[in-house]
Design an enzyme around this catalytic site. Structure first.
Site, short mmCIF file in Angstrom:
data_model
loop_
_atom_site.label_atom_id
_atom_site.label_comp_id
_atom_site.label_asym_id
_atom_site.label_seq_id
_atom_site.Cartn_x
_atom_site.Cartn_y
_atom_site.Cartn_z
N GLU A 193 0.84 -1.20 0.00
CA GLU A 193 0.00 0.00 0.00
C GLU A 193 0.89 1.26 0.00
O GLU A 193 1.87 1.32 0.74
CB GLU A 193 -0.90 0.01 1.24
CG GLU A 193 -1.83 1.22 1.31
CD GLU A 193 -2.68 1.22 2.57
OE1 GLU A 193 -3.89 1.47 2.46
OE2 GLU A 193 -2.14 0.99 3.67
N LYS A 218 -8.74 3.31 -2.69
CA LYS A 218 -9.24 2.82 -1.40
C LYS A 218 -10.59 3.46 -1.10
O LYS A 218 -10.76 4.68 -1.20
CB LYS A 218 -8.23 3.15 -0.30
CG LYS A 218 -8.49 2.47 1.03
CD LYS A 218 -7.32 2.71 1.97
CE LYS A 218 -7.46 1.95 3.27
NZ LYS A 218 -6.28 2.14 4.16
N CYS A 233 -5.08 -2.70 2.80
CA CYS A 233 -5.03 -2.62 4.25
C CYS A 233 -6.36 -3.01 4.91
O CYS A 233 -6.86 -4.11 4.70
CB CYS A 233 -4.60 -1.20 4.62
SG CYS A 233 -3.98 -0.99 6.30
#
Length: 335
Positions: free
Chosen positions: A45, A127, A161
């Site tokens: 990430e 995200k 994540c």
């Protein structure tokens, strides 16, 4: 589409806040993965320009010296940095799953772009909801970014994540019959001994569970942070105490949750490799397929809005591509 091939997960330290040097390191890792026979290499990430650890080390006023640098070292979809990585993917005949901070005018996004071995973009997503203090730096996306795509390696998707903690987000991916999942994480060195939820043990458990629930292979890429890296962000003993060096934990899991790769030491940089066989997915899902025979849609179903959220919609615009800049750059790519 091959049934068996090798995948690689990066475990390495970013070149903190230096996108030019970071791209050079990225290309070197792509070349290393290709030389090792990998058909796919996955990065952590916000690998470029590194996860913004400064967000967790104090009040907003102390973060200000880093914010402009982070913006300046973030990638744009039509910029030279992403173009160089796409050329490297094509030059090495390898699929690249890249995690980075994407700059779109005044807003940053925690982005994952999957690039095919011909240099073309297979998947571009942001995200859905940045976590906790990340929201002070990054914007959020919409349901159009929960997408699994057909590739020459199988049906491929990606999450960042703690998107792996969101049950409905995961189910949206499972129902698209994902075969290969990219799980991109930062380093796990924050708040060790203070917040177990941020540590490797908890988050690898979540990642392994994703493989079991989804009946898919999961390629997990993580960052490493060194003592020198800590000094980039920590200027006081109190701040240094909040970050622990090492904390890499890259893995490859099979669709039955088995660990397929040999772990590296948490301080070691390198590639975690595994050979995968897509036929194992059928065996795993024969026992439990939460998006198939093991589901009960008469009892519980997911409502998923996949429409892009546009700021302005005008009648004369009609249908426009979500990321036109990527399509324009595709036409300009040269060997």
């Amino acid at each position: 589409m091959p049934d068996t091939y090798r995948v690689a997960a990066v475990q390495a330290e970013p070149v903190w806040l230096d996108v030019d040097a970071g791209v050079d390191k990225t290309i070197a890792l792509i070349e290393e993965a290709a030389a090792a026979g990998a058909a796919l290499v996955a990065f952590p990430e916000t690998w470029l320009p590194g996860y913004p650890i400064f967000l967790w080390l104090g009040p907003v006023a102390g973060q200000m010296p880093y914010v402009a640098r982070y913006h300046a070292n973030s990638l744009t979809v039509d910029g030279r940095h992403l173009a160089a990585i796409r050329k490297a993917a094509r030059r090495n005949d390898i699929t690249v799953a890249l995690g980075y901070s994407e700059k779109d005018h005044g807003t940053l996004y925690m982005t994952q772009t999957v690039i095919g071995p011909d240099g073309e973009v297979l998947l571009h997503r942001r995200k859905l909801k940045p976590t906790h203090v990340e929201r002070s730096l990054f914007g959020e996306s919409d349901g159009s970014h929960l997408k699994v795509v057909d590739t020459h390696l199988g049906r491929l998707g990606a999450l960042n994540c703690w998107e792996h903690l969101q049950s409905l987000t995961k189910y949206a991916m499972f129902t698209q019959h994902e075969q290969i999942h990219i799980a991109s994480w930062p380093a796990f060195g924050l708040y060790k001994g203070i917040a177990p939820a941020l540590g490797a043990e908890a988050n690898m458990a979540v990642t392994q569970t994703y493989a079991l629930e989804g009946g898919c292979f999961v390629v997990t890429a993580t960052q490493v942070i060194s003592d020198a890296g800590i000094e980039v962000f920590a200027s006081t003993d109190e701040q240094r105490a909040l970050v622990t060096a090492g904390s890499g934990c890259s893995r490859v899991y099979g669709p039955d949750s088995s660990l397929l790769s040999k772990p590296l030491d948490e301080h070691e940089e390198g590639l975690v490799l595994a050979d995968i066989d897509l036929a194992l997915i059928d065996l795993a899902k024969n026992a439990a397929d939460p998006a198939g025979h093991y589901a009960r849609p008469d009892v519980a179903r997911l409502l998923l809005n996949t429409r892009p959220s546009a700021l302005v919609v005008t009648p004369e615009q009609g249908s426009t591509p979500l990321f036109p800049a990527l399509e324009e750059v595709s036409e300009e790519l040269v060997s």
